[in-house]
Design a protein around this motif. Sequence first.
Motif, PDB file in Angstrom:
ATOM      1  N   ASN A 251       0.854  -1.263  -0.006  1.00 49.45           N
ATOM      2  CA  ASN A 251       0.098  -0.076   0.092  1.00 49.45           C
ATOM      3  C   ASN A 251       0.909   1.243   0.010  1.00 49.45           C
ATOM      4  O   ASN A 251       0.664   2.219   0.766  1.00 49.45           O
ATOM      5  CB  ASN A 251      -0.738   0.012   1.054  1.00 49.45           C
ATOM      6  CG  ASN A 251      -1.912  -1.093   1.085  1.00 49.45           C
ATOM      7  OD1 ASN A 251      -2.167  -1.683   0.123  1.00 49.45           O
ATOM      8  ND2 ASN A 251      -3.090  -0.859   1.980  1.00 49.45           N
TER       9      ASN A 251
ATOM     10  N   HIS B  95      -3.828   6.018  -2.427  1.00 45.08           N
ATOM     11  CA  HIS B  95      -4.237   5.537  -0.950  1.00 45.08           C
ATOM     12  C   HIS B  95      -4.667   6.570   0.009  1.00 45.08           C
ATOM     13  O   HIS B  95      -5.770   6.681   0.760  1.00 45.08           O
ATOM     14  CB  HIS B  95      -3.380   4.488  -0.353  1.00 45.08           C
ATOM     15  CG  HIS B  95      -3.310   3.152  -0.886  1.00 45.08           C
ATOM     16  ND1 HIS B  95      -4.226   2.103  -0.066  1.00 45.08           N
ATOM     17  CD2 HIS B  95      -2.661   2.493  -1.774  1.00 45.08           C
ATOM     18  CE1 HIS B  95      -3.948   1.214  -0.775  1.00 45.08           C
ATOM     19  NE2 HIS B  95      -3.026   1.179  -1.839  1.00 45.08           N
TER      20      HIS B  95
ATOM     21  N   HIS C 235      -3.097   4.466   8.366  1.00 49.03           N
ATOM     22  CA  HIS C 235      -2.621   3.540   7.109  1.00 49.03           C
ATOM     23  C   HIS C 235      -1.680   2.620   7.618  1.00 49.03           C
ATOM     24  O   HIS C 235      -1.871   1.418   7.237  1.00 49.03           O
ATOM     25  CB  HIS C 235      -1.862   4.557   6.665  1.00 49.03           C
ATOM     26  CG  HIS C 235      -1.286   3.799   5.220  1.00 49.03           C
ATOM     27  ND1 HIS C 235      -0.114   3.689   4.896  1.00 49.03           N
ATOM     28  CD2 HIS C 235      -1.959   3.373   4.036  1.00 49.03           C
ATOM     29  CE1 HIS C 235       0.003   2.933   4.053  1.00 49.03           C
ATOM     30  NE2 HIS C 235      -1.191   2.890   3.084  1.00 49.03           N
TER      31      HIS C 235
ATOM     32  N   ASN D  78      -5.711  -6.257   3.379  1.00 50.81           N
ATOM     33  CA  ASN D  78      -4.375  -6.656   2.815  1.00 50.81           C
ATOM     34  C   ASN D  78      -3.802  -7.914   3.688  1.00 50.81           C
ATOM     35  O   ASN D  78      -3.260  -8.971   3.131  1.00 50.81           O
ATOM     36  CB  ASN D  78      -3.579  -5.646   2.650  1.00 50.81           C
ATOM     37  CG  ASN D  78      -3.927  -4.915   1.439  1.00 50.81           C
ATOM     38  OD1 ASN D  78      -5.006  -5.306   0.740  1.00 50.81           O
ATOM     39  ND2 ASN D  78      -3.074  -4.091   0.778  1.00 50.81           N
TER      40      ASN D  78
ATOM     41  N   LEU E  93      -7.061   2.401  -4.941  1.00 54.22           N
ATOM     42  CA  LEU E  93      -6.269   1.574  -5.557  1.00 54.22           C
ATOM     43  C   LEU E  93      -6.011   2.090  -6.998  1.00 54.22           C
ATOM     44  O   LEU E  93      -5.200   1.610  -7.784  1.00 54.22           O
ATOM     45  CB  LEU E  93      -6.922   0.223  -5.763  1.00 54.22           C
ATOM     46  CG  LEU E  93      -6.792  -0.561  -4.522  1.00 54.22           C
ATOM     47  CD1 LEU E  93      -7.445  -2.000  -4.705  1.00 54.22           C
ATOM     48  CD2 LEU E  93      -5.720  -0.884  -3.831  1.00 54.22           C
TER      49      LEU E  93
ATOM     50  N   ASP F 111      -2.418   1.384  -8.275  1.00 55.45           N
ATOM     51  CA  ASP F 111      -1.884   0.192  -8.548  1.00 55.45           C
ATOM     52  C   ASP F 111      -2.118   0.092 -10.055  1.00 55.45           C
ATOM     53  O   ASP F 111      -1.382  -0.832 -10.474  1.00 55.45           O
ATOM     54  CB  ASP F 111      -2.901  -0.751  -7.514  1.00 55.45           C
ATOM     55  CG  ASP F 111      -2.577  -0.805  -6.298  1.00 55.45           C
ATOM     56  OD1 ASP F 111      -2.391  -2.106  -5.558  1.00 55.45           O
ATOM     57  OD2 ASP F 111      -2.532   0.200  -5.460  1.00 55.45           O
TER      58      ASP F 111
END
Length: 234
Positions: free
Chosen positions: A100, A105, A127, A136, A176, A179
């Motif tokens: 992450n 995020h 976080h 996760n 995300l 990502d």
Amino acid sequence: MGLSSIYYNLSYNFCNLKDDLAVVLLDYSLAPEYIHPTQINEAMDVWKELIKEFKPENIIVGGDSAGGNCAMALVQQIANQKMNLPKAAIFISPVTDYSNSFESHFKNYQKDILFGNPKEPLTKEFHEEMLKKGLNSYYVGDMPIEDRKNPLISPAFGNFTTFPKSLFFVGSDEMLLDDTLNVVNKIKKENKNAEVECIVQEGMIHCYPIYTTLVSESKQAQEKIKSYLLENLY
């Protein structure tokens, strides 16, 4: 989540595109009872069975979210083992970084209606707590954060010099988002001959294309997937 009715409903849309087209769904073992690398190993087992009957150039792989992670890690494993790659790949909001570490995020935390919170920004402290106790951690257990950057866990940190033609979908409001964007940029940078298309849908949520009756954007994405399948499985 597992192999819910959402995926059967989605797959039915593709089964009648061609008479000789088959859709294979991987019902992998679920976290947290089964953690990495169980699911990747199961995906590779299925791949090895498929290529006994079908040529890789007649196969398209794909997945969404954690399944997108699994599909991408599978492709990278296939490349690492010098096996023939699938014809193409489709990734819907894939999880590509289980550490992450990407900016979206934080940037999209208040926009993401599935995983974020509109009332307050994401703090560094919360976080870190999410990394230890959030979704996760179900997949990686108590693995240290730096170890989660192993490319077979977080494909974003892998090698993309050998990678199939790919289609990506992601919502602009997702935590995300990066990502997907970071992987797409890396493919373009590392593979000059890569054919990669990325659709960033404004205002959309995580995995928006899989919800068959949610919004018009979902239907548009599914029509795009249909045409992509037909283009590559001629």
